[in-house]
Motif scaffolding. Structure first.
Motif, PDB file in Angstrom:
ATOM      1  N   THR A 153       0.882  -1.131  -0.071  1.00  0.00           N
ATOM      2  CA  THR A 153      -0.088   0.050  -0.023  1.00  0.00           C
ATOM      3  C   THR A 153       0.841   1.203   0.048  1.00  0.00           C
ATOM      4  N   LYS A 154       0.634   2.208  -0.998  1.00  0.00           N
ATOM      5  CA  LYS A 154       1.245   3.327  -1.085  1.00  0.00           C
ATOM      6  C   LYS A 154       0.413   4.571  -1.013  1.00  0.00           C
ATOM      7  N   SER A 155       0.768   5.849  -0.567  1.00  0.00           N
ATOM      8  CA  SER A 155      -0.027   6.998  -0.543  1.00  0.00           C
ATOM      9  C   SER A 155      -0.642   7.205  -1.972  1.00  0.00           C
ATOM     10  N   ALA A 156      -1.958   7.387  -2.042  1.00  0.00           N
ATOM     11  CA  ALA A 156      -2.713   7.719  -3.196  1.00  0.00           C
ATOM     12  C   ALA A 156      -3.330   9.289  -3.298  1.00  0.00           C
ATOM     13  N   ALA A 157      -2.728  10.079  -2.258  1.00  0.00           N
ATOM     14  CA  ALA A 157      -3.160  11.265  -2.238  1.00  0.00           C
ATOM     15  C   ALA A 157      -2.898  12.271  -3.355  1.00  0.00           C
ATOM     16  N   LYS A 158      -1.683  11.944  -4.260  1.00  0.00           N
ATOM     17  CA  LYS A 158      -1.562  12.647  -5.429  1.00  0.00           C
ATOM     18  C   LYS A 158      -1.242  11.777  -6.653  1.00  0.00           C
ATOM     19  N   PRO A 159      -2.603  11.084  -6.825  1.00  0.00           N
ATOM     20  CA  PRO A 159      -2.389  10.145  -7.976  1.00  0.00           C
ATOM     21  C   PRO A 159      -1.910  10.963  -9.205  1.00  0.00           C
ATOM     22  N   ASP A 160      -1.186   9.904 -10.289  1.00  0.00           N
ATOM     23  CA  ASP A 160      -0.818  10.529 -11.537  1.00  0.00           C
ATOM     24  C   ASP A 160      -2.021  10.346 -12.509  1.00  0.00           C
ATOM     25  N   CYS A 161      -2.705  11.496 -12.560  1.00  0.00           N
ATOM     26  CA  CYS A 161      -4.195  11.129 -13.180  1.00  0.00           C
ATOM     27  C   CYS A 161      -3.984  10.600 -14.747  1.00  0.00           C
ATOM     28  N   THR A 162      -2.829  10.762 -15.231  1.00  0.00           N
ATOM     29  CA  THR A 162      -2.906  10.071 -16.822  1.00  0.00           C
ATOM     30  C   THR A 162      -2.680   8.620 -16.730  1.00  0.00           C
ATOM     31  N   HIS A 163      -2.667   8.026 -15.547  1.00  0.00           N
ATOM     32  CA  HIS A 163      -2.387   6.869 -15.626  1.00  0.00           C
ATOM     33  C   HIS A 163      -3.783   6.164 -15.867  1.00  0.00           C
ATOM     34  N   LEU A 164      -5.016   6.776 -15.756  1.00  0.00           N
ATOM     35  CA  LEU A 164      -6.107   6.427 -15.936  1.00  0.00           C
ATOM     36  C   LEU A 164      -6.479   5.866 -17.213  1.00  0.00           C
ATOM     37  N   GLY A 165      -5.407   6.303 -18.531  1.00  0.00           N
ATOM     38  CA  GLY A 165      -5.344   5.698 -19.769  1.00  0.00           C
ATOM     39  C   GLY A 165      -4.454   4.255 -19.676  1.00  0.00           C
ATOM     40  N   TYR A 166      -3.992   3.960 -18.617  1.00  0.00           N
ATOM     41  CA  TYR A 166      -3.066   2.623 -18.651  1.00  0.00           C
ATOM     42  C   TYR A 166      -4.031   1.544 -18.275  1.00  0.00           C
ATOM     43  N   THR A 167      -3.500   0.205 -18.681  1.00  0.00           N
ATOM     44  CA  THR A 167      -4.139  -0.908 -18.355  1.00  0.00           C
ATOM     45  C   THR A 167      -4.336  -1.125 -17.119  1.00  0.00           C
ATOM     46  N   GLY A 168      -3.359  -0.783 -16.188  1.00  0.00           N
ATOM     47  CA  GLY A 168      -3.453  -1.244 -14.663  1.00  0.00           C
ATOM     48  C   GLY A 168      -3.909   0.161 -13.985  1.00  0.00           C
ATOM     49  N   TRP A 169      -4.995   0.757 -14.539  1.00  0.00           N
ATOM     50  CA  TRP A 169      -5.279   1.935 -13.825  1.00  0.00           C
ATOM     51  C   TRP A 169      -5.667   1.969 -12.597  1.00  0.00           C
ATOM     52  N   VAL A 170      -6.195   0.644 -12.083  1.00  0.00           N
ATOM     53  CA  VAL A 170      -6.738   0.274 -10.817  1.00  0.00           C
ATOM     54  C   VAL A 170      -5.602   0.426  -9.641  1.00  0.00           C
ATOM     55  N   ASP A 171      -4.247   0.555 -10.192  1.00  0.00           N
ATOM     56  CA  ASP A 171      -3.392   0.878  -9.154  1.00  0.00           C
ATOM     57  C   ASP A 171      -3.077   2.284  -8.631  1.00  0.00           C
ATOM     58  N   LEU A 172      -4.001   3.344  -9.176  1.00  0.00           N
ATOM     59  CA  LEU A 172      -4.069   4.450  -8.712  1.00  0.00           C
ATOM     60  C   LEU A 172      -4.681   4.559  -7.514  1.00  0.00           C
ATOM     61  N   THR A 173      -5.358   3.358  -7.044  1.00  0.00           N
ATOM     62  CA  THR A 173      -5.693   3.568  -5.276  1.00  0.00           C
ATOM     63  C   THR A 173      -4.737   3.352  -4.620  1.00  0.00           C
ATOM     64  N   GLY A 174      -3.422   2.831  -4.893  1.00  0.00           N
ATOM     65  CA  GLY A 174      -2.178   2.782  -4.127  1.00  0.00           C
ATOM     66  C   GLY A 174      -2.095   1.325  -3.412  1.00  0.00           C
ATOM     67  N   ILE A 175      -3.239   0.669  -3.872  1.00  0.00           N
ATOM     68  CA  ILE A 175      -3.313  -0.648  -2.991  1.00  0.00           C
ATOM     69  C   ILE A 175      -2.979  -1.897  -4.270  1.00  0.00           C
ATOM     70  N   GLU A 176      -1.978  -2.700  -3.723  1.00  0.00           N
ATOM     71  CA  GLU A 176      -1.589  -3.752  -4.902  1.00  0.00           C
ATOM     72  C   GLU A 176      -1.735  -5.117  -4.022  1.00  0.00           C
ATOM     73  N   GLY A 177      -2.633  -5.969  -4.814  1.00  0.00           N
ATOM     74  CA  GLY A 177      -2.811  -7.221  -4.445  1.00  0.00           C
ATOM     75  C   GLY A 177      -1.827  -8.422  -4.462  1.00  0.00           C
ATOM     76  N   VAL A 178      -2.208  -9.528  -4.123  1.00  0.00           N
ATOM     77  CA  VAL A 178      -1.163 -10.582  -4.035  1.00  0.00           C
ATOM     78  C   VAL A 178      -0.945 -11.271  -5.551  1.00  0.00           C
ATOM     79  N   SER A 179      -1.884 -11.304  -6.362  1.00  0.00           N
ATOM     80  CA  SER A 179      -1.548 -11.749  -7.661  1.00  0.00           C
ATOM     81  C   SER A 179      -2.611 -11.141  -8.876  1.00  0.00           C
ATOM     82  N   PHE A 180      -2.219 -11.114 -10.136  1.00  0.00           N
ATOM     83  CA  PHE A 180      -3.221 -10.400 -11.043  1.00  0.00           C
ATOM     84  C   PHE A 180      -2.700 -11.118 -12.356  1.00  0.00           C
ATOM     85  N   ALA A 181      -3.434 -10.983 -13.241  1.00  0.00           N
ATOM     86  CA  ALA A 181      -3.222 -11.477 -14.626  1.00  0.00           C
ATOM     87  C   ALA A 181      -4.201 -10.286 -15.644  1.00  0.00           C
TER      88      ALA A 181
END
Length: 252
Positions: free
Chosen positions: A92-120
């Protein structure tokens, strides 16, 4: 249909948060420390925090297959990633100042600052129209997936607009919680007067997992195709998750 430069930028940058597939056994949930060191069998068992959670190798089988996508769409190797047969440590990392341009990325959910234990994840692009359809599943421990869904609303609040450089323009961001897909759903819409059509992002929670899709396919800002793809993955995920939960319960 989108401007070609927009689609190219999206799938090139999307790979940045995804250098995680090389996670090794250190992140897996193998034998407990007590068992590995040969401690007496009377020692209390350590609960496995990843019990019942799907790994990347299982999640990639849940994603919509190539045959699902309309004619003209081709899989993008740059956007095909998963965490393999092992779990990674949650972060978990701070999401106080997200890089809004990442909304155009495939992994846009990472903008929440929370990373899980697995993904595909995987992405598909139609070279003729520049339309894009991306899909991803992230799995979290405990109630963390619900926190991710709440975090998406915070991201939208922090990113009412953001600036594009190619072409120079301003993207408007709107979001709303909507039901109908999974346990809860959040939809984000990106629009820009410089684009031929906008982008729809959908996040749908299924228990401890969050399904996310990105679509620019369609004159409705990709809304219908995004909803259809999200529903397809959610249905497949529910079946897989139920089977994994039953198997974990059987093992005690």
């Amino acid at each position: 249909m989108r401007l070609p430069s927009r689609a190219l930028k999206a799938f090139t940058l999307a790979a940045l948060p995804l250098a995680l597939a090389a996670c090794g056994p250190s992140g897996s949930s193998g034998a407990t420390g007590a068992a590995a060191s040969g401690s007496p069998s009377s020692a209390p068992a350590v609960e496995n925090p990843n019990a019942g959670l799907l790994r990347g190798t299982e999640l990639k089988k849940v994603l919509a297959p190539a045959s699902y996508f309309p004619s003209g769409f081709a899989a993008q190797a740059d956007l095909t990633r998963d965490t393999g047969a092992h779990y990674r440590a949650p972060a978990t990392k701070s999401a106080a100042k997200p890089d809004c341009t990442h909304l155009g990325y495939t992994g846009w959910v990472d903008l929440t600052g929370i990373e899980g234990v697995s993904f595909a994840q995987s992405g598909f692009i139609n070279d003729a129209t520049s339309a894009e359809l991306d899909q991803e599943i992230d799995v979290y421990r405990g109630d963390t997936a619900a926190d991710v869904m709440k975090g998406l609303a915070a991201v939208v609040a922090a990113c009412p607009t953001y600036h594009e450089t190619d072409p120079a323009s301003t993207v408007k961001v709107t979001g709303a919680a909507k039901g109908g897909i999974g346990d809860e759903t959040y939809t984000i819409t990106l629009t820009d007067s410089a684009w031929e059509s906008g982008t729809t992002l959908i996040a749908a929670r299924v228990g401890t997992a969050v399904v996310t899709v990105l679509s620019t396919d369609g004159a409705d800002n990709g809304a219908a195709s995004a909803k259809k793809l999200a529903a397809q993955i959610v249905t497949s995920l529910k079946g897989k998750t139920d089977a994994a939960t039953d198997a974990a319960a059987a093992q005690g």
